[in-house]
Design a protein around this motif. Sequence first.
Motif, PDB file in Angstrom:
ATOM      1  N   ALA A  71      -1.364  13.717  -0.079  1.00 10.48           N
ATOM      2  CA  ALA A  71      -0.133  13.900   0.685  1.00 10.48           C
ATOM      3  C   ALA A  71       0.724  15.021   0.096  1.00 10.48           C
ATOM      4  N   LYS A  72       1.441  15.726   0.963  1.00  9.70           N
ATOM      5  CA  LYS A  72       2.311  16.814   0.518  1.00  9.70           C
ATOM      6  C   LYS A  72       3.610  16.296  -0.084  1.00  9.70           C
ATOM      7  N   SER A  73       3.972  15.055   0.233  1.00 11.27           N
ATOM      8  CA  SER A  73       5.205  14.471  -0.320  1.00 11.27           C
ATOM      9  C   SER A  73       5.072  12.952  -0.325  1.00 11.27           C
ATOM     10  N   GLY A  74       5.956  12.311  -1.105  1.00 13.11           N
ATOM     11  CA  GLY A  74       5.970  10.863  -1.132  1.00 13.11           C
ATOM     12  C   GLY A  74       6.298  10.274   0.228  1.00 13.11           C
ATOM     13  N   LYS A  75       7.187  10.940   0.965  1.00 11.29           N
ATOM     14  CA  LYS A  75       7.584  10.466   2.294  1.00 11.29           C
ATOM     15  C   LYS A  75       6.407  10.456   3.253  1.00 11.29           C
ATOM     16  N   SER A  76       5.630  11.531   3.264  1.00  9.23           N
ATOM     17  CA  SER A  76       4.491  11.595   4.184  1.00  9.23           C
ATOM     18  C   SER A  76       3.435  10.559   3.804  1.00  9.23           C
ATOM     19  N   ALA A  77       3.287  10.283   2.515  1.00 11.85           N
ATOM     20  CA  ALA A  77       2.328   9.253   2.086  1.00 11.85           C
ATOM     21  C   ALA A  77       2.757   7.881   2.578  1.00 11.85           C
ATOM     22  N   VAL A  78       4.043   7.583   2.473  1.00 10.88           N
ATOM     23  CA  VAL A  78       4.567   6.297   2.928  1.00 10.88           C
ATOM     24  C   VAL A  78       4.380   6.143   4.432  1.00 10.88           C
TER      25      VAL A  78
ATOM     26  N   ALA B 196       0.825  -1.208   0.000  1.00  9.96           N
ATOM     27  CA  ALA B 196       0.000   0.000   0.000  1.00  9.96           C
ATOM     28  C   ALA B 196       0.862   1.261   0.000  1.00  9.96           C
ATOM     29  N   ALA B 197       2.014   1.207   0.680  1.00 12.26           N
ATOM     30  CA  ALA B 197       2.881   2.383   0.766  1.00 12.26           C
ATOM     31  C   ALA B 197       3.501   2.732  -0.581  1.00 12.26           C
ATOM     32  N   VAL B 198       3.861   1.719  -1.373  1.00 13.26           N
ATOM     33  CA  VAL B 198       4.423   1.991  -2.701  1.00 13.26           C
ATOM     34  C   VAL B 198       3.385   2.682  -3.580  1.00 13.26           C
ATOM     35  N   LEU B 199       2.164   2.169  -3.547  1.00  8.56           N
ATOM     36  CA  LEU B 199       1.094   2.823  -4.305  1.00  8.56           C
ATOM     37  C   LEU B 199       0.825   4.222  -3.750  1.00  8.56           C
ATOM     38  N   GLY B 200       0.921   4.351  -2.424  1.00  4.33           N
ATOM     39  CA  GLY B 200       0.730   5.666  -1.805  1.00  4.33           C
ATOM     40  C   GLY B 200       1.765   6.668  -2.251  1.00  4.33           C
ATOM     41  N   TYR B 201       2.999   6.204  -2.389  1.00  4.10           N
ATOM     42  CA  TYR B 201       4.083   7.072  -2.868  1.00  4.10           C
ATOM     43  C   TYR B 201       3.784   7.584  -4.273  1.00  4.10           C
TER      44      TYR B 201
END
Length: 431
Positions: free
Chosen positions: A230-237, A76-81
Amino acid sequence: MTLKESADPTPKEQDYPLSAVPMDQRKSVWSMGIVLLGFTFFTATMWAGGSVGVAFDFPTMLMVLIAGNLLLGTYAAVLGYIAAKSGLNTALMSRFTFGELGSKLSDVILGFTQIGWYAWGTATMAILLVRLTGLPESLTMPLMVLFGFGFCVTAFIGYRGLEILSRFAVPAMIILVAVSMTIATSDAGGFAGLMGITPTENMTVAAAITLVFGTFVSGGTQATNWTRFAKSGKSAVIATLLAFFLGNGLMTLIGAFGALVYQQADIVDIMVAQGLATMGILMLFLNLWTTQDNTVYNFAVAGCNLVRTRRRQLVTVVGAAIGTVLAVLGMYEWLIPFLVLLGTFIPPIGGVIMASYFIGYKRQYPSLDEATLPAFNAPGLAAYFIGSAAAYSSPWVAPIVGVLVAAGSFGLMLFFSDAVRQRRSQIMGSI
């Protein structure tokens, strides 16, 4: 009434169902995390944990739960990124992966799965409320209608509605769970008592991890509906791992605990056994509402892409109506096995999207408004079906096999396609 894009409300009014979320509308990690936690706090997930809990000793059970939820969280985190970087949800990513018309395949699969769970949750709330409170059986159907449309109110509002409910419900559920878990540990005789419980059922580790991973993988595939904010890929992960590793992990752990101590996997039945019936009803209501509104929101987003309309609120109400009808007709009783089966066919969608983004588009989708996309993207569709076939026939962890085979197949197709294209260029250049 014909659903015309030109007559639709503005994207902002409808949570951007057909366009990327602009940066000035992005949310904090806390905001996304609390919404996603509400989504993953799901009664059905506890039953998966309960099945694991009666099949292994306590240390092995913990290992299985950690492995299954870590794999789910990573997926899920990869897709979130990708969602955070592109501002797009899974339905819109599917256009780049499967084509303008081909993406409707994923819309149907994802949308139907979510509305199926919505029907199950609506029926479960009504049936258990009647059972726990002693209300007349004749009220079951009216309660299904009430909950069927009531649960969709926060989804109708949109992201803000989901967040407001989750800000209240998630802390309340965590407190209720902590109280129940403390009592359960005491009833088991403490940690030493838990270590001494022997398994009563048989299940392989691979099957257990498949169960933990697969039960909520449809939700993980569509978590992009929130991580695109999300404001960034990091925050999404971070937000996704918080929800799908810790949140979903907590739900499976509760189910496993209940199965070990009380031979019950559902938190409501556990609380009733502990003499906490009122808390159990409150927990059931909050637990289901925070998942129900998310599932019908997912249906609405997929539906908007399917019929190409920005009227997300209208599609939300339509989805709630379909789910309510399914619940009233009793279809929820046989939908669960079918929905679990769909768990085999959903992960390959995510696998192809990942390969398409990282390999095909080199981490940069073109503007959706300006991109010229084929009606059907043959490599993407072929990779999806190959991944699904591999998952269905795999004796190993089927969802993971589906993701890896689908992604690998798509990557190989792109590689050979590029090689053929380069060879043709060399031939033409030598003429």
